[in-house]
Design an enzyme around this catalytic site. Structure first.
Site, PDB file in Angstrom:
ATOM      1  N   ASP A 326       1.045  -1.556  -0.355  1.00 11.76           N
ATOM      2  CA  ASP A 326      -0.550  -0.069  -0.040  1.00 11.76           C
ATOM      3  C   ASP A 326       0.801   1.140   0.246  1.00 11.76           C
ATOM      4  O   ASP A 326       0.309   2.559  -0.850  1.00 11.76           O
ATOM      5  CB  ASP A 326      -0.730   0.200   1.251  1.00 11.76           C
ATOM      6  N   GLU A 467      -6.592 -10.534  -4.392  1.00 13.64           N
ATOM      7  CA  GLU A 467      -6.141 -11.976  -3.822  1.00 13.64           C
ATOM      8  C   GLU A 467      -6.779 -13.215  -3.524  1.00 13.64           C
ATOM      9  O   GLU A 467      -6.657 -14.127  -2.886  1.00 13.64           O
ATOM     10  CB  GLU A 467      -6.262 -11.390  -2.463  1.00 13.64           C
ATOM     11  N   GLN A 581     -10.626  -6.897  -6.807  1.00 10.10           N
ATOM     12  CA  GLN A 581      -9.249  -5.373  -7.077  1.00 10.10           C
ATOM     13  C   GLN A 581      -9.135  -5.913  -8.155  1.00 10.10           C
ATOM     14  O   GLN A 581      -7.885  -6.385  -8.857  1.00 10.10           O
ATOM     15  CB  GLN A 581      -8.419  -5.203  -5.730  1.00 10.10           C
TER      16      GLN A 581
HETATM   17  O1  IFM Z   1      -1.873  -4.644   0.530  1.00  9.06           O
HETATM   18  C1  IFM Z   1      -3.407  -5.066   0.708  1.00  9.06           C
HETATM   19  C2  IFM Z   1      -4.093  -5.701  -0.308  1.00  9.06           C
HETATM   20  O2  IFM Z   1      -3.636  -5.437  -1.871  1.00  9.06           O
HETATM   21  C3  IFM Z   1      -5.775  -6.357  -0.228  1.00  9.06           C
HETATM   22  N1  IFM Z   1      -6.228  -6.453   1.103  1.00  9.06           N
HETATM   23  C4  IFM Z   1      -5.490  -5.870   2.236  1.00  9.06           C
HETATM   24  C5  IFM Z   1      -4.360  -4.749   2.092  1.00  9.06           C
HETATM   25  C6  IFM Z   1      -3.789  -4.454   3.543  1.00  9.06           C
HETATM   26  O3  IFM Z   1      -4.235  -2.794   2.451  1.00  9.06           O
END
Ligand code: IFM
Length: 731
Positions: A326, A467, A581
C-alpha cells in the site's frame, strides 16, 4: 471552503467508526477520535508508530500507549459523562485545517446539567506531545470532582501487552511506565495539568492508572478549564524515556496551551500550503479529497529518518500495524510530490529492513530479497500462513499471501526508483536503495522457472494483487513488475558505474558479478502476458479466461454468511472470473505509455464489471485508468468512493472473522493520485519534464495543486480553458 468534519448527536453504534474518522495524529502517534471519559471498551487508543509486541502466540501488533487524556467529571457524587447521562446535545468535530479535534456536549444528570467543551491535538511541533483544553460549566452550583490522569488499562486486539506497570509522581507531573511482554520496551506516558481554579488535589493509583482527583465547589454558570500536556516516549526513542517524558510534560504546560497551539497551527498551515489540491466547482469532491489529504498528513512519519505507514495508518492495531505494498504503490506518490523528505523516509524503511527481506527469501530457498507481505519493525513478516479465519468452522484457513505474493519485492524496488526519478537525487541509491533494487532483481532470478518447451522464464505459483485467486501462474502484473525490477536494476548498475569505487565495492559486497548474466537473460526471456491481438485483453493469469464467467452479484448471492471470505480454497470467487481488486488495470495504469488506448479501454471494460472492489485499493485504480482512457465520468464515482472511504466508514469490516476496519491511507493516497495524476493528467518523464493532459469532470471548473519535481516546486493550474505550470519561487 469547508474544513470541518462534524457529527451531531451521540451515535453509540458508530463509536468505532468515529474513533477512526476523528483521529488526530503526527506520524509518531495517532490518537483515536474518542471522548475524554472513554476507556478501552469504547476503543480509545493512542497508537504508537513502529513499536510492536506479541502476547503469547497471538498476532504481533503495535502498542497502544497508556491514555494520558483520560478525564471524567462528577458533581455531588454523580457522574457527568456521555455514558451515564441524558445527552441533551453532542457535537464532535475535526478541524482539518489545523488538525484539531473539538467536542461539545450538554449532559443532564439528576440534579444538574453540564456543558463540556474540549479541544485536542497531536502536536506537529513536538511529536511526543498530545495536548488538550477541557472546559465545563454547570447550570447549578455543585461539589465537583474532576478525575483526570493516565489510564493504563488500554484497548488491545491481541493484548495485553504490558507485563509490568510503574506509577510515578514527580513535581507536578504524573507518569505511567509500562514494560512490554515480548521485547521489554519501556513505554512512558507522562501528564501535567493546570486548572483555572484552586482545588484540593489527591493522587490516586488504581486500575492500572494514576489519576488526580481535583475537588472544588463549582459556581453555577462559571466556566472551569483544565489544560493537559501529555508526553509519550519509549525506550526505542531514548535511553531514559521516563525522565524526558516527565520533564517535557512540565515544560509544555509551562509554555501554555495557546503557545503550543500556535506552533502546531503554523506547521499545519505549511503542510497545507504544499499539499492542498483545490477543486473549483465541486464542494463535495473538494471536501472528500481534503479529508483524504488530512489523513495522510496526520500519519506521515516525520519523527525519524526511516519509518513507514501501516495499512490502517495509526488508527489501531488492525492488520497488525504492518506495512504492505500500500505504501509504495498508493501513498508514496502523494508524499514524493508534496513532501519528498517523507517519501524518502518511507523508502528508507525498506532499506533498513532489507535484511529481513533477505532472511525471508532464504527461508523459502531463494536468493535476494523477498520483502514481507506484512512488514513490521525489522522487516519480519507478520503475515501468518493462516491469515483468515473460516466463519463456519472458526478454524484458521491456509492462505498464501505471505509465501506467494511475490510482487511485493518489485513494488519496493519500484518505490525506490520513483524516489530517485522524482527527486533526481542519487543519494537514495547510494545510501542503500541500489542494494535493495539489486537484491530484489536477484530474487526474481532465483524465483523464476525456465519452461523448457516454451523457451522462456515464468513466474509460477504466485498471487497477484487480486488475492481471491491464489497460486496462479504468470500473473500479468507480477511478471511485468519483475521485468521492470530487472530493468531498473540494470539502469542502477549503469548509474553506479559513474561512481566506480562505490560500484566495485557494492558488486563485491553482494557478490553480484555472477548474477549479472542471469539478470540480463531474465530481462529478455521472462514472459509477460501481452494484449490479445484480436480482443486487446490481457489475461490476468494463465487460465483465467477459462474460469466461470459470471457477475459479482451472482457470486455474492452464493455466500452463506456475509462475512465469508471470497478467496482461498473454497471461496465463492476462487473458481470464477470475479476478482477482488484492480490487477491488470493497475498494470496498464502504471505502464500507460506502453499500451494502446484501444487495449486499455478493452481491459477496463472487461475487468470493471468483474471486480468486486473487496479491497479499498481498487476503486482509485479504476478511476485513474478511466481518466487515462479519457472518460472522467466513468472515473468520478470511483474517485468519490476512494476519497470518502473514511468519511462514510463504508468499507469491508471483516475478512472472515477478523476485524479489518480502521482508516485507509492507501485509498487516501489513491484519491490524491486520481485528482492529480488522473483528472489532472500529470506526467513527469525521466528527464523531469512535466506535462498535463487533463480530463476534468463536467462540474470541475478548475483544479490546482503544487508538486515538487527534482527539488523544484511547481504550481499547476488546470481549467477548461487551459493549463499552466509555474515554478514556485520562495521569497
Ligand atoms: O495490501 C492490501 C491488499 O492488496 C488487499 N488486502 C488488504 C491489504 C492491506 O490494505
Amino acid at each position: 471552503m469547508k474544513w470541518i468534519v462534524g457529527e451531531k448527536n451521540l451515535q453509540q453504534e458508530k463509536i468505532v467508526d468515529f474513533g477512526n474518522k476523528f483521529l488526530v495524529g503526527n506520524g509518531y502517534l495517532g490518537y483515536r477520535g474518542t471522548m475524554e471519559e472513554y476507556g478501552k471498551k469504547e476503543f480509545t487508543a493512542c497508537i504508537l508508530s513502529g513499536i510492536y509486541d506479541q502476547q503469547g502466540t497471538a498476532w504481533r501488533e503495535p502498542i497502544n500507549a497508556p491514555n494520558g487524556m483520560y478525564t471524567k467529571l462528577l458533581a455531588d457524587g454523580e457522574p457527568y459523562d456521555l455514558l451515564s447521562c441524558d445527552v441533551k446535545d453532542h457535537n464532535q468535530q475535526l478541524d482539518m485545517r489545523f488538525a484539531i479535534h473539538l467536542r461539545e456536549s450538554v449532559l443532564s444528570g439528576k440534579n444538574n446539567e453540564v456543558k463540556v467543551k474540549s479541544e485536542r491535538f497531536a502536536s506537529a511541533a513536538d511529536y511526543h506531545l498530545l495536548t488538550m483544553n477541557y472546559s465545563f460549566s454547570f447550570t447549578h452550583s455543585a461539589e465537583v470532582q474532576l478525575i483526570t490522569g493516565i489510564d493504563g488499562d488500554v484497548w488491545d486486539i491481541n493484548g495485553p501487552h504490558f507485563a509490568d506497570y510503574a506509577y510515578h509522581k514527580e513535581g507536578a507531573a504524573l507518569a505511567v511506565e509500562v514494560i512490554t511482554g515480548e521485547l521489554h520496551h519501556h513505554v512512558v506516558t507522562a501528564e501535567t495539568a493546570v486548572m483555572n481554579v484552586e482545588g484540593r488535589q489527591e493522587i490516586i493509583e488504581k486500575d492500572k492508572g494514576i489519576f488526580r482527583k481535583i475537588s472544588f465547589s463549582a459556581k453555577a454558570g462559571k466556566t472551569y478549564t483544565i489544560s493537559k500536556a501529555v508526553v509519550v516516549y519509549t525506550s526505542e526513542d531514548v535511553a531514559d524515556p521516563l525522565t524526558l517524558a516527565l520533564e517535557e510534560s512540565c515544560s509544555a504546560i509551562e509554555r501554555g496551551y495557546d503557545t503550543l497551539k500556535k506552533e502546531h497551527e503554523k506547521i499545519w498551515a505549511d503542510y497545507w500550503e504544499a499539499a492542498d489540491v483545490i477543486i473549483e466547482g465541486d464542494e463535495e469532491a473538494q471536501f472528500a479529497l481534503r479529508y483524504s489529504i488530512y489523513q495522510l498528513l496526520s500519519i506521515a512519519p516525520r519523527h525519524t529518518q526511516a519509518a513507514s505507514i501501516p495499512a490502517r495508518g495509526l488508527s489501531g492495531q488492525t492488520y497488525k500495524g504492518a506495512v504492505f505494498w500500500d505504501t509504495e504503490m498508493f501513498m508514496l506518490p502523494f508524499f514524493l510530490y508534496t513532501d519528498p523528505e517523507v517519501g524518502k523516509n518511507l523508502m528508507n524503511y525498506r532499506i533498513k529492513t532489507l535484511n529481513g527481506a533477505r532472511k525471508k527469501a532464504a527461508e523459502y530457498g531463494f536468493r535476494g530479497a523477498f520483502y514481507a507481505w506484512e512488514s513490521q519493525e525489522n522487516g519480519q513478516d507478520a503475515c501468518s500462513d493462516y491469515n483468515v479465519t473460516d466463519v463456519f468452522t472458526n478454524r484458521p484457513m491456509r492462505t498464501y499471501f505471505r509465501d506467494k505474493q511475490v510482487h511485493i519485492s518489485a513494488d519496493v524496488a519500484y518505490g525506490i526508483w520513483q524516489v530517485y526519478l522524482l527527486t533526481g537525487d542519487r543519494s537514495i541509491l547510494l545510501d542503500g536503495g541500489a542494494e535493495v533494487i539489486l537484491e530484489c532483481a536477484r530474487f526474481y532470478c532465483s524465483f523464476s522457472y525456465y519452461k523448457e518447451e516454451k523457451e522462456r522464464f515464468e513466474l509460477i505459483d504466485v498471487i497477484g494483487p487480486d488475492e481471491y485467486h491464489e497460486r496462479v501462474y504468470n500473473n500479468a502484473y507480477t511478471n511485468k513488475m519483475a521485468v521492470y525490477t530487472i530493468k531498473i536494476a540494470l539502469e542502477t548498475l549503469e548509474l553506479l558505474k559513474e561512481e566506480p569505487n562505490f560500484y566495485e565495492a557494492l558488486i563485491d559486497k553482494l557478490n553480484y558479478q555472477e548474477d549479472l548474466e542471469g539478470i540480463i537473460r531474465l530481462k529478455r526471456m521472462l514472459y509477460v502476458p501481452e494484449p490479445d491481438r484480436k480482443t486487446g485483453l490481457i489475461e490476468q493469469f494463465d487460465g483465467y479466461f477459462n474460469l466461470e464467467d459470471t457477475t459479482v452479484e451472482e457470486v455474492r448471492s452464493r455466500l452463506i454468511n456475509p462475512k465469508e471470505y471470497w478467496g482461498g480454497a473454497y471461496g465463492v470467487a476462487s473458481d470464477t472470473q470475479i476478482i477482488k481488486q484492480a490487477d491488470v488495470v493497475l498494470l496498464l495504469n502504471l505502464f500507460k505509455e506502453e499500451y494502446s488506448q484501444k487495449d486499455k479501454e478493452a481491459n477496463w471494460t472487461y475487468y470493471e464489471p468483474r471486480t468486486e472492489h473487496g479491497s479499498s485499493l481498487s476503486a482509485c485504480i479504476y478511476a485513474m485508468q478511466a481518466c487515462d482512457i479519457g472518460d472522467p465520468e466513468w472515473a468520478y464515482p470511483y474517485f468519490m468512493k476512494t476519497a470518502s472511504v473514511d468519511l462514510t466508514g463504508e468499507s469491508k469490516q471483516f475478512a472472515g472473522t477478523i476485524y479489518i476496519g480502521g482508516t485507509h491511507p492507501a485509498a487516501n493516497g489513491g484519491a490524491w493520485m486520481t485528482a492529480v495524476l488522473g483528472f489532472g493528467g500529470l506526467k513527469v518523464n525521466e528527464a523531469g519534464i512535466i506535462t498535463v493532459d487533463p480530463v476534468l469532470p463536467e462540474k470541475w471548473q478548475k483544479l490546482s495543486f503544487k508538486i515538487f519535481v527534482k527539488g523544484q516546486q511547481y504550481k499547476v493550474e488546470i481549467s477548461k480553458q487551459g493549463s499552466e505550470i509555474m515554478k514556485v519561487v520562495k521569497s
